[in-house]
Design an enzyme around this catalytic site. Sequence first.
Site, mmCIF file in Angstrom:
data_model
loop_
_atom_site.group_PDB
_atom_site.id
_atom_site.type_symbol
_atom_site.label_atom_id
_atom_site.label_comp_id
_atom_site.label_asym_id
_atom_site.label_seq_id
_atom_site.Cartn_x
_atom_site.Cartn_y
_atom_site.Cartn_z
ATOM 1 N N ASP A 291 0.826 -1.219 0.000
ATOM 2 C CA ASP A 291 0.000 0.000 0.000
ATOM 3 C C ASP A 291 0.856 1.264 0.000
ATOM 4 O O ASP A 291 0.562 2.241 0.683
ATOM 5 C CB ASP A 291 -0.943 0.016 1.212
ATOM 6 C CG ASP A 291 -1.705 -1.286 1.376
ATOM 7 O OD1 ASP A 291 -2.341 -1.703 0.397
ATOM 8 O OD2 ASP A 291 -1.636 -1.883 2.466
ATOM 9 N N LYS B 262 2.793 2.059 -5.334
ATOM 10 C CA LYS B 262 3.542 1.491 -6.463
ATOM 11 C C LYS B 262 2.819 1.735 -7.776
ATOM 12 O O LYS B 262 3.434 2.048 -8.794
ATOM 13 C CB LYS B 262 3.739 -0.015 -6.255
ATOM 14 C CG LYS B 262 4.558 -0.383 -5.033
ATOM 15 C CD LYS B 262 4.756 -1.879 -4.899
ATOM 16 C CE LYS B 262 3.489 -2.647 -4.632
ATOM 17 N NZ LYS B 262 2.866 -2.334 -3.319
ATOM 18 N N GLY C 16 -3.867 -4.396 -4.823
ATOM 19 C CA GLY C 16 -4.728 -3.320 -5.273
ATOM 20 C C GLY C 16 -3.919 -2.081 -5.575
ATOM 21 O O GLY C 16 -3.221 -1.563 -4.707
ATOM 22 N N HIS C 17 -3.965 -1.616 -6.826
ATOM 23 C CA HIS C 17 -3.226 -0.423 -7.217
ATOM 24 C C HIS C 17 -4.208 0.640 -7.687
ATOM 25 O O HIS C 17 -4.941 0.433 -8.651
ATOM 26 C CB HIS C 17 -2.228 -0.761 -8.334
ATOM 27 C CG HIS C 17 -1.142 -1.683 -7.871
ATOM 28 N ND1 HIS C 17 -0.358 -2.405 -8.747
ATOM 29 C CD2 HIS C 17 -0.715 -2.005 -6.639
ATOM 30 C CE1 HIS C 17 0.507 -3.132 -8.054
ATOM 31 N NE2 HIS C 17 0.298 -2.908 -6.774
ATOM 32 N N GLN D 290 2.074 -6.373 -3.415
ATOM 33 C CA GLN D 290 2.419 -6.464 -1.992
ATOM 34 C C GLN D 290 3.791 -5.803 -1.738
ATOM 35 O O GLN D 290 4.099 -4.822 -2.380
ATOM 36 C CB GLN D 290 2.386 -7.910 -1.483
ATOM 37 C CG GLN D 290 0.998 -8.536 -1.464
ATOM 38 C CD GLN D 290 0.584 -9.068 -2.814
ATOM 39 O OE1 GLN D 290 1.335 -9.731 -3.506
ATOM 40 N NE2 GLN D 290 -0.636 -8.793 -3.189
#
Length: 494
Positions: free
Chosen positions: A83, A86, A110-111, A294
Amino acid sequence: MSLSTLNYPAAAAAAGGSGKPLSPAACPAAPRSVRLPPKPRLPAPVSAAAAAAATASARAGPAEDRVSALSQVAGVLGSQWGDEGKGKLVDVLAPRFDIVARCQGGANAGHTIYNSEGKKFALHLVPSGILHEGTLCVVGNGAVIHVPGFFEEIDGLESNGVSCDGRILVSDRAHLLFDLHQVVDGLREAELENSFIGTTKRGIGPCYSSKVTRNGLRVCDLRNMDTFGDKLDVLFKDAASRFQGFEYRKNMLKQEVERYKRFAERLEPFIADTVHVLNESIQQKKKILVEGGQATMLDIDFGTYPFVTSSSPSAGGICTGLGIAPRVIGDLIGVKAYTSRVGSGPFPTELFGEEGDRLRKAGMEFGTTTGRPRRCGWLDIVALKYCCQINGFSSLNLTKLDVLSDLPEIKVGVSYNTTDGQKLQSFPGDLDTLEQVQVNYEVLPGWQSDISSVRSYNELPQAARLYVERIEELVGVPVHYIGVGPGRDALIYK
């Protein structure tokens, strides 16, 4: 500050996934009529990214110089517990690269990124280069693919005007993640009770378990439907024998096989030998940007085991997850101005109560994939140095510096002591030790002014620059990118 008592929030209930037995209703059939995308195009012999870099080098400015200097194969990896922004950095860098590749993980990543109009996109498996038309996106062999979720993500992008036709390749060696893996994930967490891992319940761990025990199915198995059912039957029976709550009825296998026959037809244009594609592209001097999911502190080997993910989000995962040689990897960029974590596990610099809530609210720290509130704390230099050693980062991306703007003072965790006062020389692998460490902090002055509109490093308040430079000094790695907001332009190049 003693951290002998850690707060492990009850994230299992907040996570997605009900843990109910798999049923036909939970496996809706794919659309009967689907539009097949054209076969994905491979990168042209002449690198568009190289041409863009050459053009940029003719222009003055730190942004162009910084990005143009990146190596042919570069990576953006997480340097904490994830988080860290990235996706945004990958999106910013992507126009200078021909290919953006995911090397590990699945839809548990999740991005969140914003396009040039400020529209928000939440990506999970599709690489963050997808918003740039000239970029080919690759999902490598180290990733795990939940095919229904993959198409749901593509359909969402298409409906928002982002063309995916011919722009995504999926490795034929990547493992298939089935709904049954998601059910097993929930059952496993329920079984652990108070010692649950805090997974996203997306089935990632059980899918990697199938891979390691060598009874998993891969994307290439979709090309052999005559044996697909027998292999899937083994997975169903294994889950049913292991978990009492897993219901395996006679008609379930037939329905799932028929469902995946339709998926196989739609997925076929995306499937490729991505090991060949990437290595050919390297020979042709194409530029490749690797996007990690991650982060290193969640690495199956180097993270806070067992409160980790089931893949290798550190630098080693690039080679094993994409099939490219270590010698071709150049610049690696670690990516936060403070620390956050989702799920269970030790977190030495965690802030509780009002302080933690204030940081969480200011940074909008809620999971992209699950919506779970993230645990927040001060920057942990011990953990960050450890991650830099493992990955060999060439630079850091200090995201969300603006989130700290209202604080009168900012702490940095610079070292750990054991309960008997001994200074630890490195980040401990033993969780009992880590849970009881005492963190030694340095206190730096806050700048208490809005920096969200600042675009030049020299225009930052002196206290903000002091904070950045102290991090560089403590870690021994330069900060080249500083995030001061969610938008693409809210980035300072140092």
